[in-house]
Design an enzyme around this catalytic site. Structure first.
Site, PDB file in Angstrom:
ATOM      1  N   VAL A 150      -4.838  19.490   9.087  1.00 63.10           N
ATOM      2  CA  VAL A 150      -5.409  20.824   9.149  1.00 63.10           C
ATOM      3  C   VAL A 150      -6.253  20.927  10.419  1.00 63.10           C
ATOM      4  O   VAL A 150      -7.251  20.216  10.563  1.00 63.10           O
ATOM      5  CB  VAL A 150      -6.291  21.120   7.913  1.00 63.10           C
ATOM      6  CG1 VAL A 150      -6.827  22.545   7.978  1.00 63.10           C
ATOM      7  CG2 VAL A 150      -5.515  20.889   6.623  1.00 63.10           C
ATOM      8  N   LYS A 151      -5.855  21.798  11.327  1.00 64.65           N
ATOM      9  CA  LYS A 151      -6.619  21.991  12.567  1.00 64.65           C
ATOM     10  C   LYS A 151      -7.775  22.956  12.305  1.00 64.65           C
ATOM     11  O   LYS A 151      -7.565  24.058  11.802  1.00 64.65           O
ATOM     12  CB  LYS A 151      -5.723  22.555  13.671  1.00 64.65           C
ATOM     13  CG  LYS A 151      -4.813  21.549  14.327  1.00 64.65           C
ATOM     14  CD  LYS A 151      -3.945  22.206  15.385  1.00 64.65           C
ATOM     15  CE  LYS A 151      -4.746  22.701  16.566  1.00 64.65           C
ATOM     16  NZ  LYS A 151      -3.882  23.345  17.603  1.00 64.65           N
TER      17      LYS A 151
END
Length: 224
Positions: A85-86
């Site tokens: 997850v950025k």
């Protein structure tokens, strides 16, 4: 060093994986928007294209920690293995990294412009940190020097995080970021292709072919 594609274009991903040692894909809201397609469908298509053996880094669109966590958990459950997850290194993003770390969800800290942002992200539990090389250069900074400083801090303090160099505009930036200690780089396909292109390489291959054909002709045959 690992090489990722920074894109949401399926044809570029297919071509890149076919030709080059691509270890995964990174995206962000701007990249997805350029494709003018359904966000979730495109993410699923990318995952299907690259398979479970390659990394996929997808940026959330929420700006509050609760929204980022909710979105991150959902995407992580949907994508499965090798998913990150950025999250931008804003205060709410740092909080979300801490929460997701406690839940066993891998994260990538993004929109990084300073080494100290990486320290915060590392302590919050992020696995990767993505400094924006060209964008740092564009504000009269030195993107490669930032990567060098980040790498030194990681080594000095034994931080459990890796540098994912991003926002490249030319081969020289990629080359220097690698020398400065980037563990991974992500770039569009057209820039990745420049990493193997050189006029003397093409000239050499052409010379090989001409000399071969002058003796053996154009038809390739083996005596076995």
């Amino acid at each position: 060093m690992l090489l990722l594609l920074d894109t949401a274009n399926l044809e570029d991903i297919k071509k890149g994986i076919d030709l080059y040692p691509i270890e995964g894909v990174t995206t962000n809201p701007s990249i997805i928007a350029r494709e003018n397609t359904n966000f979730l469908s495109r993410i699923c298509d990318i995952k299907d294209t690259i398979g479970s053996g390659r990394m996929l880094h997808v940026q959330t669109v929420g700006l509050k920690a609760d929204d980022i966590v909710r979105e991150g958990v959902y995407l992580n459950q949907l994508m499965g293995d090798n998913f990150y997850v950025k999250i931008p290194v804003i205060p709410e993003g740092i909080k979300a990294m801490k929460v997701l770390k406690s839940m066993g969800v891998a994260t990538t800290a993004t929109a990084i412009f300073t080494p100290q942002q990486v320290v915060m992200a590392a302590r919050a539990g992020a696995s990767y940190a993505a400094p924006y090389i060209n964008r740092i250069d564009n504000i009269i900074g030195d993107g490669v020097k930032v990567v060098e400083d980040i790498s030194r801090i990681i080594s000095t303090h034994n931080l459990d995080i890796k540098v994912l160099g991003a926002s490249f505009k030319n081969t020289e930036q990629i080359h220097k970021a690698c020398l400065a200690g980037a563990h991974t780089i992500t770039a569009p396909l057209d820039l990745v292709e420049t990493l193997v292109n050189h006029p003397l390489t093409g000239a050499s291959v052409e010379k090989f072919s001409i000399e071969w054909e002058s003796v053996y002709g154009k038809k390739l045959t083996y005596d076995f």
